[in-house]
Design a protein around this motif. Sequence first.
Motif, short mmCIF file in Angstrom:
data_model
loop_
_atom_site.label_atom_id
_atom_site.label_comp_id
_atom_site.label_asym_id
_atom_site.label_seq_id
_atom_site.Cartn_x
_atom_site.Cartn_y
_atom_site.Cartn_z
N ASP A 186 0.81 -1.23 0.00
CA ASP A 186 0.00 0.00 0.00
C ASP A 186 0.84 1.27 0.00
N GLY A 187 2.06 1.21 -0.55
CA GLY A 187 2.89 2.41 -0.64
C GLY A 187 3.50 2.84 0.68
N ARG A 188 3.72 1.89 1.60
CA ARG A 188 4.26 2.24 2.91
C ARG A 188 5.73 2.65 2.82
N SER A 189 6.17 3.43 3.82
CA SER A 189 7.55 3.92 3.87
C SER A 189 8.49 2.80 4.30
N LEU A 190 9.79 3.02 4.11
CA LEU A 190 10.79 2.03 4.48
C LEU A 190 10.75 1.73 5.97
N GLY A 191 10.65 2.78 6.79
CA GLY A 191 10.60 2.58 8.23
C GLY A 191 9.40 1.76 8.66
N GLN A 192 8.25 2.03 8.05
CA GLN A 192 7.04 1.29 8.39
C GLN A 192 7.15 -0.16 7.93
N MET A 193 7.72 -0.39 6.75
CA MET A 193 7.91 -1.76 6.28
C MET A 193 8.86 -2.53 7.20
N ALA A 194 9.93 -1.85 7.67
CA ALA A 194 10.85 -2.50 8.59
C ALA A 194 10.14 -2.90 9.88
N LYS A 195 9.29 -2.02 10.37
CA LYS A 195 8.54 -2.31 11.60
C LYS A 195 7.57 -3.46 11.38
N GLY A 253 21.31 4.59 -0.13
CA GLY A 253 20.20 4.32 0.75
C GLY A 253 19.14 5.40 0.69
N PHE A 254 19.55 6.62 0.34
CA PHE A 254 18.58 7.72 0.25
C PHE A 254 17.50 7.41 -0.78
N HIS A 255 17.86 6.67 -1.83
CA HIS A 255 16.88 6.32 -2.86
C HIS A 255 15.74 5.48 -2.30
N ALA A 256 16.05 4.69 -1.25
CA ALA A 256 15.01 3.83 -0.67
C ALA A 256 13.89 4.67 -0.06
N LEU A 257 14.22 5.90 0.37
CA LEU A 257 13.18 6.78 0.92
C LEU A 257 12.23 7.24 -0.18
N ILE A 258 12.76 7.43 -1.39
CA ILE A 258 11.91 7.83 -2.51
C ILE A 258 11.15 6.64 -3.06
N SER A 259 11.85 5.50 -3.17
CA SER A 259 11.22 4.28 -3.71
C SER A 259 10.12 3.75 -2.80
N SER A 260 10.14 4.15 -1.54
CA SER A 260 9.07 3.73 -0.63
C SER A 260 8.26 4.93 -0.16
N GLY A 261 8.38 6.04 -0.87
CA GLY A 261 7.66 7.26 -0.47
C GLY A 261 6.60 7.66 -1.47
N SER A 305 3.24 -8.43 5.60
CA SER A 305 2.24 -7.35 5.59
C SER A 305 1.77 -7.04 4.17
N GLU A 306 2.03 -7.95 3.23
CA GLU A 306 1.60 -7.72 1.86
C GLU A 306 0.09 -7.62 1.77
N SER A 307 -0.39 -6.66 1.00
CA SER A 307 -1.84 -6.45 0.86
C SER A 307 -2.45 -7.53 -0.03
#
Length: 691
Positions: free
Chosen positions: A147-156, A344-352, A675-677
Motif C-alpha cells: 500500500d505504498g508504505r515507507s521504508l521505516g514502516q515496512m521494517a517495523k 540508501g537515500f533512494h530507498a526513501l523515494i522508492s518507498s515514499g 504485511s503484503e496487501s
Amino acid sequence: MSGTNKQLPSIFFWACVALTGAFAVGGIALQRGESINSMWLIVAAICIYALGYRFYSAFVASKVLVLEPSRATPAERFDDGRDFMPTHKWVVFGHHFAAIAGPGPLIGPTLAAQFGYLPGTLWILIGAVLGGCVQDFVTLFFSIRRDGRSLGQMAKDELGAIGGTAAMVGVMMIMVILIAVLGLVVVNAMKHSPWATSTVAATIPIAILMGCYLHHLRPGRVLEATLIGVSLLIFAVLGGGWIDDNPTIRSWFDYDAPQLALMVILYGFAAAVLPVWLLLAPRDYLSTFMKLGTIAALAIAIVVLRPELKMPALTQFIDGTGPIFGGKLFPFVFITIACGAISGFHALISSGTTPKLLANEQDARFIGYGAMMMESFVAIMAMIAASVLEPGVYFAINSPAGIVGKEAVDAVAKISGWGFPVSVEQMQTLAKTMGESTLFARTGGAPSLAVGMASLFAQVFGEHLLAAWYHFAIMFEALFILTTLDAGTRVARFMLQDMLGNVGLAKSNSYPSILLTSGLVVGAWGYFLYMGTIDPLGGINSLWPLFGIANQMLAAIALCVGTTILVKSDKLKYVWVTALPLAWLIIVTSTAAWEKLFAADLRVGFLSHAADLSAKLANGALPAEQIKAAPHLIFNDYLNAGLTSLFMLITWLLLADTLRVIYCILAGKSYPESSESAHMPSRLVEEWVRD
C-alpha cells in the motif's frame, strides 16, 4: 526450428554488445602509462547498462519478484487525486529520477578521482547494476505490494518493533548528515566568489516569483512561469559577471565560509516553514529543467569532443595518503562514490511518493531499475569531467590549505612534488578565465567539477563564455544541492513531527510545532555544517566519509527488509539477489566505520585526531588561529565518533533482527507475518496510463 532462426539476430546482437562491453572494460582496466579516451568509459557504461537492464533486471522481475501487470496498484486502489494517483510511466520516471538525482553522483566520483579514474569507474558500473538498481527496484516493488508504505514502516511490519525503531532512527540521522554535507559543498563553492554567491542567491527570489505567479497572478500558466523562470536564471548567471566586476556591489556578495554557512542555515529554516507553493515547489521545478538539460549538454560535449583522461588510472594515493580525504582505496572508494553506485537515500523515494503513482506494477522495473541506471551514468560523466582536468589543477582545487599550505607557492610546490606539476601562474590564469579570484583550496568537489564541465561546454558551445559556463555549472550544482537540502529539511521535519506526535509532544498541524521541529532539524544539520567550515582540513575530510557510511547504512536497512520479505515469500533460492549486496555493504561499512573510529592516521581516525589536538592544545603547540576553534573541533571529533558508532550499532542490530526473523521462518517458529496487501485485479483500461 523457425523460432530458433528468429532468435538468432537477437542472440547475435547481444553477443556483440557483451563482447564490446568486455573489450571496453578490459581496455580501461589494462591501460597503463598512456592517456585513454573518455569514449572508452562511455561505451563500457552503455554496454553494461544495456546488458544489466535487458537480462538481470528481467530475471529479477520475472523470477524473483514475479511482477503482475493485472494486479491493482495502490495508485488505483486509493486514488485520491492528491497523494495516490495513477500516472503515466514516463511522468513517474521523470519525477523519480529528479527526486533521487541529488549531488551525490556528481560530487562522489569527483572526490574519488584522487585514487585515479579506474577504481571509481569500475565500482560505479558494477555496484549500480548488481546493487543500487536492485535495491531501488526491490524496495519500490515491495512498497507497492504494501500500500505504498515507507521504508521505516515496512521494517517495523516485517521485522518487528526493534528493527522498525532502529530503521526510523537511522533514517533521521542520515538526513541530518546528508543535509550538512550538501550545505558544505555549496558553501565551499560560493566562498569569496561574488559571482557564484549572487547567482545562487538570485535563484531564491526567482523561485518565489514563480510561486506567486502560479498561485496568485496567473494560476495554471505553467509554460509562462517556466519561460520567466528560465530566462531569469540565465540573466542571473550573466548578471553575476557584472556584479563581480563592480567594486562596490561585489563586496555585498563576498563572504567567507562561516558567514555563508549561517545564510544557508537561515535559508533551510525558511524553506521548511514557508508554504510549499512559495519556494519549494517552484525551485524543484526549475531544478528538474536544469538537471536534465545540463546532463544532456554534458553528454553531448563528451561525445563530440571525446577528450583524453589526464588523471592516471591509479594514483599513489590508494595507500591512504590522499590530500582530499584520508583513507585507503578499500574501503573508502566505495564510501566516497556512494550515490553513483548504491544509495540508501533512494530507498526513501522508492518507498515514499513513487509507489503511490505507478498505474501498473510492471512499470516498477523501468522506473526502479532504470532511473538508478541513469543516475549511475551521470556519475560516469562526473568522473570523466573530473579526470579530463590536469591532475595538478585537480589537486590544487580540491586539496585543503591545512594539507598543502595556505600560500599558493607552498601549495604548488607540494602538489608538483607528488608528480603532478602545476604552477602559480597556471592557477592564476585558470581562475581569471573562470571569473574567480582564486581556485586554490576550493574543497568539496563542486568547483573542480564546474571547471571540468565549463571547459567541455566552452569547447562545444562557445569558448569566449568560459567564465559564464563555469558559474552556470556552479549554479547547476547549487540548484541540485539546495533542492535536496530544502526538501530533505522538510521531510526530516515531517518525520520529527510524527515521532514527537507519537509521544504527545507535538501536533503535526500546529504552527508552533512546525517552527519547533524545523528549528530542531535545521539546528542539527546546521551545527555540522558550521563546524565543517572552520575545520582546517576542509570539513569534507570528515563529513563526506560520515555521510557515505550513513548512506550505505540506509541501503543496508533497505536490503535487510528486502531479504526478509523474499524469505517470507518462499523465494529462498533467490535470496542472494539482495543478500550479496547486503553482505558487501556490511563489510564495507563496518571496515570504514572501524577505521574512522580507531585508525592511527590523524586524517582518518576521529579519536586519534581528537587526542592529538587535545595534546597540542594543552602543550601550547597550536598556531594562534587554531586555538579558538580547537575545543569545538575536539568535541566535533568525539561527536562524529559517537555517530559512527551509532550507525554501526543500528546496522548490526538490523542485520541481527533480519537473521532472527529468517531463522524463525526456516525453523517454523513464530515471526511477524508478511504485511503484503491482498491481491485485487486491476480495472484500469486506459492504455495511455501505462503505455
